[in-house]
Each structure stands twice: as C-alpha cells, then as structure tokens.
Design an enzyme around this catalytic site. Structure first.
Site, PDB file in Angstrom:
ATOM      1  N   ARG A  43     -13.884  -8.202   0.032  1.00 49.29           N
ATOM      2  CA  ARG A  43     -12.993  -7.929   1.167  1.00 49.29           C
ATOM      3  C   ARG A  43     -12.500  -6.485   1.130  1.00 49.29           C
ATOM      4  O   ARG A  43     -12.095  -5.971   0.095  1.00 49.29           O
ATOM      5  CB  ARG A  43     -11.798  -8.879   1.122  1.00 49.29           C
ATOM      6  CG  ARG A  43     -10.782  -8.691   2.264  1.00 49.29           C
ATOM      7  CD  ARG A  43      -9.639  -7.786   1.900  1.00 49.29           C
ATOM      8  NE  ARG A  43      -8.572  -7.782   2.908  1.00 49.29           N
ATOM      9  CZ  ARG A  43      -7.552  -6.939   2.912  1.00 49.29           C
ATOM     10  NH1 ARG A  43      -7.451  -6.014   1.972  1.00 49.29           N
ATOM     11  NH2 ARG A  43      -6.642  -6.991   3.839  1.00 49.29           N
ATOM     12  N   THR A  80       0.799   0.182   6.404  1.00 44.71           N
ATOM     13  CA  THR A  80       0.893  -0.759   5.294  1.00 44.71           C
ATOM     14  C   THR A  80       1.064  -2.156   5.870  1.00 44.71           C
ATOM     15  O   THR A  80       1.499  -2.310   7.008  1.00 44.71           O
ATOM     16  CB  THR A  80       2.062  -0.380   4.362  1.00 44.71           C
ATOM     17  OG1 THR A  80       2.141  -1.324   3.287  1.00 44.71           O
ATOM     18  CG2 THR A  80       3.396  -0.345   5.081  1.00 44.71           C
ATOM     19  N   GLY A 108      -9.823  -3.876   3.184  1.00 40.39           N
ATOM     20  CA  GLY A 108      -8.713  -3.876   4.139  1.00 40.39           C
ATOM     21  C   GLY A 108      -8.723  -2.648   5.026  1.00 40.39           C
ATOM     22  O   GLY A 108      -9.735  -1.958   5.187  1.00 40.39           O
ATOM     23  N   THR A 118       0.833  -1.205   0.000  1.00 36.95           N
ATOM     24  CA  THR A 118       0.000   0.000   0.000  1.00 36.95           C
ATOM     25  C   THR A 118       0.868   1.256   0.000  1.00 36.95           C
ATOM     26  O   THR A 118       1.919   1.264   0.627  1.00 36.95           O
ATOM     27  CB  THR A 118      -0.836   0.000   1.290  1.00 36.95           C
ATOM     28  OG1 THR A 118      -1.649  -1.164   1.290  1.00 36.95           O
ATOM     29  CG2 THR A 118      -1.673   1.238   1.429  1.00 36.95           C
TER      30      THR A 118
HETATM   31  N1  GLY Z   1      -2.906  -2.778   3.725  1.00 39.72           N
HETATM   32  C1  GLY Z   1      -3.530  -3.233   2.586  1.00 39.72           C
HETATM   33  C2  GLY Z   1      -4.602  -4.186   2.794  1.00 39.72           C
HETATM   34  O1  GLY Z   1      -4.586  -4.962   3.736  1.00 39.72           O
HETATM   35  O2  GLY Z   1      -5.499  -4.216   1.994  1.00 39.72           O
END
Ligand code: GLY
Length: 345
Positions: free
Chosen positions: A233, A256, A235, A205
């Site tokens: 999903r 991240t 995040g 990320t």
């Molecule tokens: N940090 C990115 C995710 O888990 O989607």
C-alpha cells in the site's frame, strides 16, 4: 507625503509584494511584506523539525536543504511510530516508507514502499537530483538507495514490533482520527473518536514547507504510512500533488491524514491552484476539503485529513476535517509556536 512614505516602504523593502487596488475609482497602493525566512510543518513534532530547518534558513541556506534537514529529525527518532525509524509496520511486519520532496524550480523526487533506509526523504532528493525519474518504489528504490551509499538497517523497533504482534491478535483495522499512522486499538469501534493537542501521540505524517531568504519555496513530506496497511500500500505522502505540491510563483501545500481520501482529490495541487485563483491559504485548504465532504460526506466525517499551506508572501493557512490538527510555525516574528487549525467538523 503619503505617497512618498508608501514609495519608500516599497523601495526599501526590496522584494516586498506590491499591488494596485481600485478604491472608489482611485488606485491605492497596497504594500505586502514578504515574510521570510519561514518554515511550517505538521503536528507537534514539527517544533523539533522546524528548529533544524531554521538553523539552515537563518544562515541564508536554501529552502530545499532546510526542509530535508527538518524532516530528517522525526525520521531518525525511534520513539515516533509514524515516520522513519520505529514506524509501525504493515500487516506483514514490514516497515515501508513513503516520501517526496519538491523545489522552487518544480523539480520533484519521491520514493514509495521503501524498506530498510531511515532517511526516505534524502533518497527522494537523490531520485530528484540523480535520476531522470520522479519516483522509485519498493525493491528498485532500495537498490537505488544502496547504490547512493545509504546504510541498510532494520527499522522495526522492539516497541513497534510489540504493537504489531498485539494488533495481530485480532487484526482489526480502523484508523483512529489524528493518529491514523498510530496503533489502532484492537477493540476500538468508535467511528468518531479523536485525540487532541496535548495527547502524547496526536501525530502522523510530517509535511514541511519553507521560504528561504531569497524568497524561494520548497517542501518535503515523509511517513511510514497507515499502521498495519496491506503490504504494498502506498499513501498520499509520496505523491506529488497529493502529499505535497510547490509552485514558486504561487505557494505550497502539504497534507496529513488518511492518504486514500487525499489522493481522490489531488489535495495539495488543488490547494495551490485555489491560492492561484486568489484564495487565502486557509480558505484554499478548506475549499479543497469541501470537495471530499461534498462527494463522500459519511466517509469524510469518519476520518482525518488536513492541509497546511503557505502562499508566496508567507501567508499561512491550515484546515482539517476534524479537530486536533496541530502545526508548528517558525518565522522572524513567531519563534516556533504550535497552532491548532480550524476544522470542518
Ligand atoms: N498520510 C499518510 C498516509 O496515508 O500514508
């Protein structure tokens, strides 16, 4: 003379932070210079992103404009398979994007599970500025983006489609440390494997934080999320307080790594609150990670999660669970340099 020198430093500095510290029953004047402008961002691709943000900051632009422009760089790069165009799809072949943005007034906007739009961060900003809401998801986010004039396009590049079809042969799912959003090799079974700076793909990320010449903070965070995730999903990256949190009086933090781990500890909100209590940004990042380590040590050892933070004065800190987390720093004294954070393991 000493007093006069200290006073001159403080007054000529204008916005420099000043505090009175008790030293052996006497008060000593401590002058802390605010570092500005400043931009920091996660991973190696933060260097290119910082350069775009710096172009705005050095001309006196707003931190909010800088972070948006900065993270648009990796969003538009089809060779980065963890963000925007060319992101690896979910297990059903859909590229779904998560992003959020937050400004110095505490305004926030976010999109989650957004398809077909390259610049999720700019849609997040429109949510913040044009709607009464903070987050739009899925089909609603897409309809809103189209109504705002964002072009609809296919985000699945041939190489990401190829990687997905290769993955489908076994559909084995195991995020690899430091490349959670990247290809998870079908036969990969090592829980503790990791990649390090210099590897061609040690990234995931992008989270970016900036302080502008007015001393105001903003942040942005954008990702295509975990590779081959379940459809739907979401995040940590679009969640205010997990992927990103900004408090203009205290500082800002971004994250991240594996989003599920971060969401369980409201990571970036925790980091900012720890800075509010007086912790150095690096210590605040470490203490937030230790909450996860304490509750779920085996899980924490098996994944990557990293925080990057800056306080109101421009003091920077980072910490990761595992080695290999890099971040890019651009200040008047540090012209865009890649750093590696400390880690718990
Ligand atoms: N940090 C990115 C995710 O888990 O989607």
């Amino acid at each position: 003379m000493t007093h006069r020198r200290e006073f001159l430093k403080a007054t000529t500095a204008g916005l420099f932070g000043i505090s009175l510290l008790p030293v052996r029953n006497k008060l000593r004047l401590k002058v802390q210079r605010q570092v500005k402008p400043l931009v920091i961002s996660t991973w190696d691709f933060g260097i290119q992103a910082n350069a775009a943000a710096w172009a705005i900051l050095q001309n006196g632009g707003r931190a909010l404009d800088a972070v948006e422009a900065g993270v648009r760089v990796p969003e538009a790069d089809p060779n980065i398979q963890t963000i925007g165009l060319g992101g690896l799809p979910d297990r059903d072949g859909h590229v779904t994007l998560d992003a959020c943005i937050m400004d110095e007034h505490g305004n926030a906007g976010a999109v989650a599970c957004l398809e077909h739009i390259v610049h999720a961060i700019s849609v997040a900003r429109k949510v913040m500025e044009k709607t009464p809401h903070v987050m739009l998801v899925g089909e609603g986010a897409l309809q809103f983006a189209l109504s705002q004039g964002f072009p609809k396009q296919n985000l699945l590049t041939p190489s990401s489609e190829k990687a997905w079809k290769e993955w489908l042969k076994t559909a084995h799912y195991h995020p690899v440390i430091n490349i959670e959003n990247q290809l998870s090799p079908a036969h990969h079974d090592s829980t503790y494997s990791s990649h390090h700076p210099g590897d061609s793909f040690n990234h995931d990320t992008i989270g970016m934080l900036a302080i502008d010449q007015q001393g105001n903070l903003s942040g942005a965070c954008t990702t295509s999320g975990l590779a081959f995730k379940m459809h739907g999903r979401v995040g940590d990256s679009p969640i205010i307080g997990a992927g990103l949190f900004v408090d203009n009086e205290v500082g800002a933090a971004t994250a991240t790594g594996v989003g599920e781990a971060n969401m369980r500890i409201c990571g970036t909100h925790t980091v900012v609150e720890l800075m509010r209590q007086g912790h150095h940004p690096e210590e605040a990042c470490r203490l937030a990670l230790e909450r996860l380590v304490k509750k779920q040590p085996d899980y924490a050892r098996s994944i990557q999660l990293a925080f990057l933070a800056v306080d109101k004065n421009g003091t920077i800190g980072a910490y990761a669970l595992q080695k290999g987390f890099t971040y890019a720093v651009y200040t008047p004294d540090i012209p865009n340099r890649l750093m590696e954070s400390k880690s718990i393991y």
